[in-house]
Design an enzyme around this catalytic site. Structure first.
Site, short mmCIF file in Angstrom:
data_model
loop_
_atom_site.label_atom_id
_atom_site.label_comp_id
_atom_site.label_asym_id
_atom_site.label_seq_id
_atom_site.Cartn_x
_atom_site.Cartn_y
_atom_site.Cartn_z
CE LYS A 71 -3.89 2.06 2.59
NZ LYS A 71 -4.78 1.89 3.77
CB SER A 147 -8.01 3.87 2.93
OG SER A 147 -7.15 3.26 3.88
CB SER A 171 -8.51 1.07 5.88
OG SER A 171 -9.18 2.29 6.04
#
Length: 473
Positions: A71, A147, A171
């Site tokens: 990420k 997210s 997330s």
């Protein structure tokens, strides 16, 4: 194709000499070229660097030769880091490895590619990225969740073998549910946050996102452990999360919190939950109704604490020290104002303003202090519950993946989508999303739905064991 396989299956083939790590990188590059133009899960790729590491991979290590997507709010030395924000896009290369990256390399894994996210990890759709929106591989008209939507989407589209995400209010778990993969948020302090760009420091946690529960356990083994660089890091208890994963659920007590089944829960989500719960009961688990009475305050509490911490953490992005700087400012204050106005997107600005307000003179005690007291009550709810049950099961999200733009004009509805996941971050306990079923959308696409399993502090081994039972059912 090798890109379709799991860590476990690839490790078996590598150990047997049937394939090489470079062949895995090649397969992923081909899959990314074929699919990522539709999914848009990656912000950047690093195939040459990955191949160089693959050629030197030590196959005797637990993750030797396995590429892991990262990420893009986790530092990887020498690679661009954007946090999916205009503030950092094209303006910042990481000067060091995050501790989780160091640990991955020590386990033999290879960082490959930076995945998309909601800007600075603020959102639950992956539509708040300033770089591009990511699409759900099961239906490109729908969001992958957020997210960590990019990490979930690249795994679901077989353009990654596994990935790291971060979870501040759901997330990891929510996009895992929407994309039909496994996503685990560890206990707070179990995994070092050093090198993770901070959103809300008392809530953030890095965790694994994978194609199977076994893979999640392997990846968690690699990234846990005490880190002196993180003051919140816990002493390592040397748990092997793969050890008892196949023991089943016979004799376990699983709590079902009544507060997680409001009118907002979609009937399809409720049906999948009921089916998963029935299978666990048939496998020998006892289902116990429980109450988490302060759940109704969780969203309000979170959206005081998280923006307050974000307001403080993001003050470093000022156009002076690093990142993009506004041109032709009239003075220093104008530089700050223009750089932040141009660099941050609407959702980040919204949360900074909210956080600054609740921390301001005259409002700190009324909002932030009171929210911390409610947080203590929420944590006590879980402590009391785990005196009665071994784990808690619930939906991950109230609905399957929504369409792009469905709640664009109503941020509150997007915030409420985290109702089932936020409390675990406030309490610091571990949680996992495991695929539990599907539903058909109005357009005929098949949408995954996950089951959430929450455990007590440092209870990752137990929730992985339950998740494996769900996976096998």
């Amino acid at each position: 194709m090798l890109s379709n396989e799991s860590i476990t299956s690839l490790r078996a083939k590598l150990s047997a000499g049937e394939i090489t790590p470079v062949e895995i990188i090649d397969a992923l590059e081909a899959s990314i070229a074929e699919h990522d133009s539709t999914v848009a899960g990656y912000i950047s790729h690093d195939f040459d660097a990955a191949r160089a590491e693959a050629e030197q991979a030590d196959l005797s290590l637990p993750l030797g030769g396995i590429p892991i997507a990262i990420k893009d709010n986790i530092n990887v030395k020498g690679q661009a880091l954007t946090c999916a924000s205009k503030f950092l896009d094209g303006a910042f290369d990481s000067p060091y490895d995050a501790t989780v990256i160091t640990k991955l390399r020590e386990a033999g894994a290879i960082p490959l590619g930076r995945t998309n996210l909601d800007e600075f990890a603020m959102g639950s759709t992956c539509s708040n990225s300033a770089i591009k929106p990511t699409n759900n591989p099961h239906d490109p008209t729908r969001v992958p969740g957020g997210s960590s939507g990019g990490s979930a989407a690249v795994i679901a589209s077989n353009t990654a073998i596994a990935a790291l995400g971060s979870d501040t209010g759901g997330s990891i778990r929510q996009p895992a549910s929407h994309c039909g993969i496994v996503g685990l948020k560890p206990s707070y302090g179990r995994v070092s946050r050093y090198g993770l760009v901070a959103f809300a420091s008392s809530l953030d946690q890095i965790g694994p996102m994978t194609k199977s529960v076994d893979d999640a356990a392997l990846l968690l083994n690699a990234i846990t452990g005490y880190d002196p660089a993180d003051s919140t890091s816990l002493d390592d208890d040397n748990t092997d999360f793969t050890a008892n994963i196949d023991q089943g659920v016979a004799g376990m007590k699983l709590g079902i919190p009544k507060e997680y089944f409001s009118e907002s829960i979609d009937p399809a989500v409720k049906a999948v939950f009921d089916d998963a719960a029935s299978k666990l009961k048939a496998a020998g688990a006892e289902l116990v109704p429980i109450s988490l009475p302060h759940t109704e305050y969780a969203v309000a509490t979170y959206y005081i604490i998280a923006p307050a911490e974000a307001s403080s953490n993001l003050s470093r992005f000022d156009g002076i020290r690093y990142g993009n700087r506004a041109e032709n400012p009239e003075n220093l204050i104008d530089l700050y104002r223009k750089s932040r106005a141009q660099g941050f997107g609407a959702e980040v600005k919204r949360r900074i303003i909210l956080g600054t307000y609740v921390l301001s003179s005259g409002y700190y005690d009324a909002y932030y202090t009171k929210a911390q007291k409610v947080r203590t009550l929420i944590r006590k709810d879980f402590t009391d519950a785990f005196n009665e049950v071994d784990a808690i099961i619930s939906p991950v999200a109230p609905t399957p993946a929504p369409k792009h733009g469905e709640n664009a004009d109503d941020p509150l509805q997007e915030y409420l989508a985290d109702i089932c996941t936020i409390a675990a971050n406030l309490a610091g306990i571990p949680g996992i999303s495991v695929p539990a079923g599907t539903t058909q959308s109005d357009s005929g696409s098949t949408l995954p739905i996950g089951l959430q399993i929450l455990g007590p502090d440092l209870g990752e081994a137990a929730i992985l064991r339950i998740a494996k039972a769900v996976e096998n059912s």
